[in-house]
Enzyme design. Sequence first.
Site, PDB file in Angstrom:
ATOM      1  N   GLN A 157       0.827  -1.204   0.000  1.00 32.14           N
ATOM      2  CA  GLN A 157       0.000   0.000   0.000  1.00 32.14           C
ATOM      3  C   GLN A 157       0.863   1.256   0.000  1.00 32.14           C
ATOM      4  O   GLN A 157       1.762   1.400   0.833  1.00 32.14           O
ATOM      5  CB  GLN A 157      -0.919   0.020   1.224  1.00 32.14           C
ATOM      6  CG  GLN A 157      -1.919  -1.125   1.260  1.00 32.14           C
ATOM      7  CD  GLN A 157      -1.415  -2.329   2.017  1.00 32.14           C
ATOM      8  OE1 GLN A 157      -0.210  -2.519   2.171  1.00 32.14           O
ATOM      9  NE2 GLN A 157      -2.340  -3.160   2.493  1.00 32.14           N
TER      10      GLN A 157
ATOM     11  N   ARG B  72     -14.232  -5.114  -5.687  1.00 32.47           N
ATOM     12  CA  ARG B  72     -14.542  -6.072  -4.630  1.00 32.47           C
ATOM     13  C   ARG B  72     -14.883  -5.282  -3.369  1.00 32.47           C
ATOM     14  O   ARG B  72     -14.411  -4.147  -3.184  1.00 32.47           O
ATOM     15  CB  ARG B  72     -13.369  -7.021  -4.386  1.00 32.47           C
ATOM     16  CG  ARG B  72     -12.050  -6.363  -3.998  1.00 32.47           C
ATOM     17  CD  ARG B  72     -10.982  -7.409  -3.738  1.00 32.47           C
ATOM     18  NE  ARG B  72      -9.696  -6.809  -3.361  1.00 32.47           N
ATOM     19  CZ  ARG B  72      -8.672  -7.519  -2.887  1.00 32.47           C
ATOM     20  NH1 ARG B  72      -8.782  -8.836  -2.746  1.00 32.47           N
ATOM     21  NH2 ARG B  72      -7.536  -6.911  -2.580  1.00 32.47           N
TER      22      ARG B  72
ATOM     23  N   TRP C 274     -14.639  -3.953   0.141  1.00 29.60           N
ATOM     24  CA  TRP C 274     -13.788  -3.833   1.319  1.00 29.60           C
ATOM     25  C   TRP C 274     -14.640  -3.993   2.593  1.00 29.60           C
ATOM     26  O   TRP C 274     -14.218  -4.607   3.560  1.00 29.60           O
ATOM     27  CB  TRP C 274     -13.087  -2.473   1.292  1.00 29.60           C
ATOM     28  CG  TRP C 274     -12.116  -2.240   2.408  1.00 29.60           C
ATOM     29  CD1 TRP C 274     -11.620  -3.170   3.283  1.00 29.60           C
ATOM     30  CD2 TRP C 274     -11.499  -1.003   2.764  1.00 29.60           C
ATOM     31  NE1 TRP C 274     -10.733  -2.585   4.157  1.00 29.60           N
ATOM     32  CE2 TRP C 274     -10.650  -1.258   3.865  1.00 29.60           C
ATOM     33  CE3 TRP C 274     -11.595   0.294   2.263  1.00 29.60           C
ATOM     34  CZ2 TRP C 274      -9.892  -0.248   4.468  1.00 29.60           C
ATOM     35  CZ3 TRP C 274     -10.839   1.302   2.859  1.00 29.60           C
ATOM     36  CH2 TRP C 274     -10.008   1.028   3.956  1.00 29.60           C
TER      37      TRP C 274
ATOM     38  N   ASP D 199      -6.761  -2.540  -5.926  1.00 30.35           N
ATOM     39  CA  ASP D 199      -7.646  -1.675  -5.122  1.00 30.35           C
ATOM     40  C   ASP D 199      -7.210  -0.211  -5.226  1.00 30.35           C
ATOM     41  O   ASP D 199      -7.204   0.513  -4.222  1.00 30.35           O
ATOM     42  CB  ASP D 199      -7.638  -2.101  -3.646  1.00 30.35           C
ATOM     43  CG  ASP D 199      -8.046  -3.547  -3.445  1.00 30.35           C
ATOM     44  OD1 ASP D 199      -8.775  -4.080  -4.290  1.00 30.35           O
ATOM     45  OD2 ASP D 199      -7.631  -4.143  -2.437  1.00 30.35           O
TER      46      ASP D 199
END
Length: 320
Positions: free
Chosen positions: A134, A236, A238, A180
């Site tokens: 991330q 998707r 979270w 993401d």
Amino acid sequence: MKKLITALVLLLSCAQVYSKTVKSIVVAQDGSGNFKTVQEALNTVPKHNTERIEIFIKKGVYKEKLKLDTTQHMVSLIGESLNETILTYDDFSGKKAADGSTHTTKTTASFFIFADDFLATNITFENTAGEVGQAVAVMVYGNRAVFVNCRFLGNQDTLYTQGQQSNQYYKNCYIEGTTDFIFGFSVAVFDNCHIHSKKNSYITAASTPEGNSYGYVFINCKLTAAEGINEVYLGRPWRPFAKTVFINTEMGSHILPEGWHNWNKPDAEKTSLYAEYNSKGMGGNTEKRVLWSHQLSKKDKRNYKIKTVLADTIGWTARK
């Protein structure tokens, strides 16, 4: 710039957000402006500001970890050139910070925007940490944030729409990443944006709060991918009540036929809203989409006008 702001005012019916600019600041690395760094300019914004401050940023690569505080409202950042006005940093989750702590996703952002009524145009926002997990380029917490003709560059978790009571509008923007790379809690409209996948993974990871009518809405966008990328999901969940909708969007062949993933959370299929209307292109064939996703009717689509989405409860029209 005045024409741009006027157009946005008419579009969003939020004239109070764009009051008359009372202060203009120039940032230039060569010393020809008021400041050489962007953070120095941001530091001059008064607390609880109610009048718009315009900061013009000349061409250059500004490697700074930037923050606009919760009390520093009504700021416009205007880049001299989209591809040559670059705000960048390279923190990532797991990296040691200067104070000895370890960065988490929330602290990796190159730019933290906590204030309300923020506007940016012609700027590249970037995190150059690479594929190390991330690494956020921009984290937006404040309400009524507008980005026009901007680029968001990174890998995993490029754009963090973090505010749970935040409505955001992205117009003619380019957003790239791996996993993401558009994620978070906020209500956000992506209007005529270019979304580019750099890895076989997931584009969105919405965490829409329970009770929100809207989450992410993509309108007239284009989805592309790097060479060799051919297995990408639209999104998707979270969190269980995730909401993501694509309307009139051109999808490349990298988008998987099933379209959506449940993040191995079967219960999320019952509470999430993942939907499309008039998806186009080689990835826009919806015949094999997962059964728990939705295809909007023309009547349903009327509920996704930009002004309607951004006025949802906490949006522009809520500010008096």
